[in-house]
Motif scaffolding. Structure first.
Motif, PDB file in Angstrom:
ATOM      1  N   UNK A   1       0.824  -1.206   0.000  1.00  0.00           N
ATOM      2  CA  UNK A   1       0.000   0.000   0.000  1.00  0.00           C
ATOM      3  C   UNK A   1       0.862   1.262   0.000  1.00  0.00           C
ATOM      4  N   UNK A   2       1.929   1.249   0.782  1.00  0.00           N
ATOM      5  CA  UNK A   2       2.804   2.426   0.866  1.00  0.00           C
ATOM      6  C   UNK A   2       3.517   2.680  -0.454  1.00  0.00           C
ATOM      7  N   UNK A   3       4.078   1.628  -1.048  1.00  0.00           N
ATOM      8  CA  UNK A   3       4.854   1.796  -2.279  1.00  0.00           C
ATOM      9  C   UNK A   3       3.958   2.247  -3.433  1.00  0.00           C
ATOM     10  N   UNK A   4       2.825   1.561  -3.615  1.00  0.00           N
ATOM     11  CA  UNK A   4       1.941   1.895  -4.734  1.00  0.00           C
ATOM     12  C   UNK A   4       1.358   3.295  -4.565  1.00  0.00           C
ATOM     13  N   UNK A   5       0.908   3.618  -3.367  1.00  0.00           N
ATOM     14  CA  UNK A   5       0.290   4.932  -3.146  1.00  0.00           C
ATOM     15  C   UNK A   5       1.301   6.057  -3.300  1.00  0.00           C
ATOM     16  N   UNK A   6       2.522   5.880  -2.781  1.00  0.00           N
ATOM     17  CA  UNK A   6       3.523   6.935  -2.911  1.00  0.00           C
ATOM     18  C   UNK A   6       3.987   7.086  -4.352  1.00  0.00           C
ATOM     19  N   UNK A   7       4.136   5.978  -5.085  1.00  0.00           N
ATOM     20  CA  UNK A   7       4.533   6.065  -6.492  1.00  0.00           C
ATOM     21  C   UNK A   7       3.496   6.823  -7.301  1.00  0.00           C
TER      22      UNK A   7
ATOM     23  N   UNK B   1     -10.255   0.772  -3.583  1.00  0.00           N
ATOM     24  CA  UNK B   1     -10.717   2.007  -2.960  1.00  0.00           C
ATOM     25  C   UNK B   1      -9.654   2.585  -2.038  1.00  0.00           C
ATOM     26  N   UNK B   2      -8.954   1.703  -1.317  1.00  0.00           N
ATOM     27  CA  UNK B   2      -7.880   2.170  -0.437  1.00  0.00           C
ATOM     28  C   UNK B   2      -6.749   2.802  -1.235  1.00  0.00           C
ATOM     29  N   UNK B   3      -6.353   2.169  -2.336  1.00  0.00           N
ATOM     30  CA  UNK B   3      -5.281   2.723  -3.168  1.00  0.00           C
ATOM     31  C   UNK B   3      -5.695   4.043  -3.802  1.00  0.00           C
ATOM     32  N   UNK B   4      -6.940   4.137  -4.248  1.00  0.00           N
ATOM     33  CA  UNK B   4      -7.426   5.390  -4.820  1.00  0.00           C
ATOM     34  C   UNK B   4      -7.397   6.517  -3.791  1.00  0.00           C
ATOM     35  N   UNK B   5      -7.938   6.236  -2.613  1.00  0.00           N
ATOM     36  CA  UNK B   5      -7.980   7.276  -1.588  1.00  0.00           C
ATOM     37  C   UNK B   5      -6.592   7.724  -1.163  1.00  0.00           C
ATOM     38  N   UNK B   6      -5.694   6.786  -0.913  1.00  0.00           N
ATOM     39  CA  UNK B   6      -4.341   7.130  -0.465  1.00  0.00           C
ATOM     40  C   UNK B   6      -3.567   7.869  -1.555  1.00  0.00           C
ATOM     41  N   UNK B   7      -3.667   7.393  -2.802  1.00  0.00           N
ATOM     42  CA  UNK B   7      -2.887   7.983  -3.890  1.00  0.00           C
ATOM     43  C   UNK B   7      -3.360   9.393  -4.224  1.00  0.00           C
TER      44      UNK B   7
ATOM     45  N   UNK C   1       6.777  12.379   4.076  1.00  0.00           N
ATOM     46  CA  UNK C   1       5.492  11.942   3.541  1.00  0.00           C
ATOM     47  C   UNK C   1       5.439  10.422   3.392  1.00  0.00           C
ATOM     48  N   UNK C   2       6.550   9.804   3.014  1.00  0.00           N
ATOM     49  CA  UNK C   2       6.577   8.345   2.905  1.00  0.00           C
ATOM     50  C   UNK C   2       6.332   7.716   4.268  1.00  0.00           C
ATOM     51  N   UNK C   3       6.985   8.257   5.288  1.00  0.00           N
ATOM     52  CA  UNK C   3       6.788   7.725   6.643  1.00  0.00           C
ATOM     53  C   UNK C   3       5.357   7.965   7.104  1.00  0.00           C
ATOM     54  N   UNK C   4       4.816   9.136   6.796  1.00  0.00           N
ATOM     55  CA  UNK C   4       3.420   9.405   7.156  1.00  0.00           C
ATOM     56  C   UNK C   4       2.464   8.480   6.408  1.00  0.00           C
ATOM     57  N   UNK C   5       2.781   8.190   5.149  1.00  0.00           N
ATOM     58  CA  UNK C   5       1.945   7.261   4.387  1.00  0.00           C
ATOM     59  C   UNK C   5       1.995   5.865   4.992  1.00  0.00           C
TER      60      UNK C   5
END
Length: 313
Positions: free
Chosen positions: A84-90, A168-174, A230-234
């Motif tokens: 989740x962290x890697x995909x959303x931050x990318x 939905x989680x990836x959409x919201x986070x990204x 931001x990565x750590x916060x994500x």
């Protein structure tokens, strides 16, 4: 003749005599700070006492913590949290870069769209956005492509099928992260000297080459520290997806302690894993910051030394 005689009467001293002269420099004695040292010692004593109390308190159930630290459910939650962290931050960094460039555009329409996006996604809570995307099928049951204003359309499929809880989680986070990254990248681009633009244009670069080869590499030094934060916060913000029943690290721990009622030990397990992942991310962030700051520190250090010597004189 008188001047010549005076020079012969007082010949210059030999080099050995000059080098053998005693050192008249004043030794520098560092100031002592007894209050600071006492305060530091008191803090050390308090830290040791707290650590000893936590380690010897049987109510923490450290045996339960050790037994679940590498449980399969916990490890699967760790893997999903990392994904989740890697995909959303990318996705957030990619979209945020585009939004930052749009934000700096001279086109008022492009600029306004970027401003509106950033205003909306920074102004609404992330938890609300996650729940909204999870229930998006209530507004749009199907996804279709067609001509607007009543034209023919081609239906792609059901929203409940296409947008899963994980989607939905990836959409919201990204999408939420893109708004914050846009402002971070815009600040980094603004830190580059205007002379770099003139030099690149003098070399015949277009705007795309200017941004990709000149501006963005120099902006990385300013962009990296807040991006690392931001990565750590994500990483820690992925805990919010537990409301969507997604088995991330926190939700996996919640499932376990809802069965065995060992709430505190399972929360400690999750916290230890988050601390480990945060420490690893901080290590790589420090390495990247030093890599992109090499040219800056090499040019600034001599100037600082010259300034210090000038003040000493």
């Amino acid at each position: 003749m008188h001047q010549l005689a005076s020079r012969d009467a007082f010949p210059p001293p030999p080099p050995s005599a000059v080098s053998a002269s005693p050192d008249t420099s004043i030794p520098v004695v560092p100031l002592k700070h007894p209050v600071r040292q006492t305060f530091g010692l008191a803090l050390l004593i308090v830290a040791v006492a707290v650590t000893w109390n936590v380690a010897t308190n049987d109510r923490f159930h450290w045996n339960v913590v050790s037994s679940y630290l590498f449980a399969p459910e916990i490890l699967r939650g760790v893997v999903l949290t990392i994904i989740l962290t890697i995909v959303s931050m990318t996705a957030g960094i990619s979209l945020g870069t585009l939004l930052a460039v749009m934000r700096l555009s001279d086109n008022p329409i492009v600029n306004s769209i970027s401003r509106g996006y950033i205003w909306f996604f920074r102004g609404t809570p992330l938890l609300v956005q996650l729940i909204f995307w999870y229930n998006i099928a209530a507004l749009y049951p199907t996804i279709s492509i067609g001509i607007p204003f009543g034209g023919p359309e081609f239906m792609i499929g059901s929203v409940n099928t296409l947008i899963t809880p994980l989607g939905a989680a990836l959409l919201g986070l990204s999408l939420n992260e893109a708004a914050y990254m846009a402002e971070i990248i815009r600040g980094g681009i603004g830190s580059v000297d205007n002379g770099q633009y003139d030099a690149a244009q003098a070399l015949g670069m277009n705007k795309t080459q200017l941004m990709r080869r000149v501006i963005l590499p120099q902006a990385m030094r300013v962009v990296l520290p807040p991006t690392g934060n931001q990565v750590i916060s994500m990483l820690k913000g992925t805990t919010l997806v537990s409301v969507l029943a997604i088995s991330d690290l926190l939700y996996s721990a919640q499932i376990i302690y809802s069965l065995n009622y060992q709430t505190i030990p399972l929360l400690i397990v999750a916290s230890l894993w988050y601390l480990l992942m945060t420490t690893i991310l901080s290590f790589f962030q420090d390495k990247l910051e030093k890599h992109y700051a090499r040219g800056f520190t090499a040019s600034v250090a001599p100037a600082r030394r010259r300034f210090a010597l000038g003040r000493a004189k």
